[in-house]
Write a protein that holds these residues in place. Structure first.
Motif, short mmCIF file in Angstrom:
data_model
loop_
_atom_site.label_atom_id
_atom_site.label_comp_id
_atom_site.label_asym_id
_atom_site.label_seq_id
_atom_site.Cartn_x
_atom_site.Cartn_y
_atom_site.Cartn_z
N UNK A 171 24.54 -41.21 45.47
CA UNK A 171 25.01 -41.85 44.34
C UNK A 171 24.11 -41.05 42.94
N UNK A 172 24.79 -41.23 41.94
CA UNK A 172 24.29 -40.71 40.86
C UNK A 172 23.32 -41.70 40.19
N UNK A 192 13.44 -55.18 36.11
CA UNK A 192 14.01 -53.99 37.08
C UNK A 192 15.36 -53.91 36.40
N UNK A 193 15.84 -52.61 36.22
CA UNK A 193 17.09 -52.66 35.48
C UNK A 193 18.11 -51.42 36.30
N UNK A 194 18.35 -51.74 37.27
CA UNK A 194 19.46 -50.96 38.16
C UNK A 194 20.66 -51.91 38.63
N UNK A 195 21.09 -52.46 37.91
CA UNK A 195 21.89 -53.80 38.48
C UNK A 195 23.19 -53.10 39.18
N UNK A 196 23.48 -51.83 38.93
CA UNK A 196 24.68 -51.31 39.79
C UNK A 196 24.20 -51.32 41.34
N UNK A 197 22.93 -50.98 41.47
CA UNK A 197 22.59 -51.20 42.84
C UNK A 197 21.79 -52.47 43.17
N UNK A 241 20.49 -46.31 51.13
CA UNK A 241 20.89 -45.08 51.46
C UNK A 241 19.61 -44.12 51.53
N UNK A 242 18.50 -44.48 51.24
CA UNK A 242 17.23 -43.63 51.35
C UNK A 242 16.71 -43.77 52.62
N UNK A 243 17.07 -44.78 53.40
CA UNK A 243 16.48 -45.08 54.77
C UNK A 243 17.04 -43.77 55.66
N UNK A 244 15.94 -43.55 56.67
CA UNK A 244 15.93 -42.36 57.43
C UNK A 244 15.75 -41.13 57.07
#
Length: 359
Positions: A171-172, A192-197, A241-244
């Motif tokens: 993701x961008x 916290x300001x990343x509402x898309x995620x 998406x960062x897990x692993x």
């Protein structure tokens, strides 16, 4: 039941605990991760038997679950305190931290049994960890959690979850800051300001949050701090998406100790208000619980999905959550992954007040 029969029953249960190991198979899977005790069968036990049974439970490696269909007699409190948790369907038990009140004990046991069967290694690690963290100071407790979490990153249960999840998305990242801070007089607002995620706790958001709370800690003229989130949710947990990505468990352990904001949140807790809404999952619930005051909109729900993933809560939750609701209710929530509504969280003490229209 006669006095002699009650003594025999108490000794049978105690000896069963002594003899019950994990029955680990050749591939390292525990064959018996869960032991269920019927506390109603222990009514009338002698103080000596109660003390010995509680001690045996404390030493037991499996998760130990008590069942209670009658009010808990005071003399059995040492046993209830030693258990992983106790399930009851007796109304009016909400004030007992050691007890989880459910509408159907048999259904609750099935839920718990299925959750533990899916990830027995992570479930056992979680149960043992909760027994440790409540006895340790914050830094030592967070170190125990980080070590357990990092160990499980290399386990087969987490690998299974990763395979089920499928390939991570790319993701961008937005150009703007993911955490915004502003100060008005002696009050600091952190958003916290990343509402898309849904404000998922990515590495970048975690680093920006750490920087913001470090400023608050370093400046004693800031008398109050509020953390909230934009969009439909306060925080949906770690960025899946960062897990692993972590391939070195030791490095993961050190990063969790050095680059996580949980210790700072604990040190500024008396000045800190966290305002939650919508999904408050995993890391979102865990960091909120550090605050001296937690507010929740009516649509808030709390959920701990980590054990199902083959992990344990890793954002300080095994430290912060038991301090608010007790290790027994924390164990139920973390082992089962059952959601907790804002109203239930208020009754348990995970939340201090429900808000209306953003008050």
């Amino acid at each position: 039941m006669t006095s002699s029969a009650r003594h025999t029953e108490g000794m049978r249960m105690m000896n069963g605990l002594r003899e019950t190991g994990l029955e680990i198979t050749e591939d390292g899977k525990p064959g018996r991760p869960l032991v269920v005790l019927d506390l109603d069968e222990l009514h009338g036990q002698s103080p000596e038997t109660v003390t010995a049974t509680a001690a045996a439970i404390e030493r037991a490696l499996p998760l130990t679950i008590g069942l209670l269909r009658t009010p808990l007699p005071p003399h059995l409190s040492p046993i209830s305190a030693a258990l992983t948790l106790t399930l009851t369907d007796v109304p009016g038990s909400e004030l007992a931290y050691q007890v989880v009140t459910v509408p159907d004990i048999d259904g609750a046991i099935r839920t718990l049994d299925a959750a533990v069967a899916r990830s027995p290694q992570a479930a056992l690690a979680c149960g043992q960890l909760l027994r440790q963290t409540v006895r340790l100071r914050t830094t030592a407790a967070l170190a125990a959690e980080a070590a357990t979490y990092s160990m499980l990153l290399g386990g087969s249960e987490f690998a299974t979850w990763l395979a089920e999840r499928g390939p991570a998305r790319t993701t961008d990242q937005p150009a703007h800051d993911l955490v915004r801070s502003s100060r008005t007089d002696d009050h600091l607002t952190i958003v916290l300001d990343h509402p898309q995620r849904r404000n998922a706790l990515s590495t970048r958001l975690r680093e920006e949050l750490l920087a913001a709370v470090q400023v608050a800690e370093a400046d004693p003229s800031i008398e109050s701090i509020e953390i909230s989130g934009t969009g439909p949710a306060f925080c949906s947990g770690g960025d899946l998406d960062e897990f692993g990505r972590a391939t070195d468990p030791v490095a993961a352990y050190l990063v969790r100790l050095d680059r996580a904001p949980w210790n700072v949140l604990d040190r500024i807790a008396d000045r800190l208000v966290v305002r939650t809404h919508g999904a408050c999952i995993g890391a979102g619930a865990e960091m909120a619980a550090f605050a001296g005051t937690v507010l929740a909109a009516p649509d808030t729900y709390f959920l701990f999905p980590e054990v199902r993933m083959g992990l344990v809560p890793g954002a300080g939750g095994t430290v912060s959550v038991p301090r608010r609701i007790g290790r027994w209710r924390a164990a139920w929530s973390m082992l089962t992954g059952e959601p907790l509504s804002a109203e239930a969280a208020l009754r348990w003490g995970l939340v201090d007040r429900l808000t209306v229209n953003g008050d």
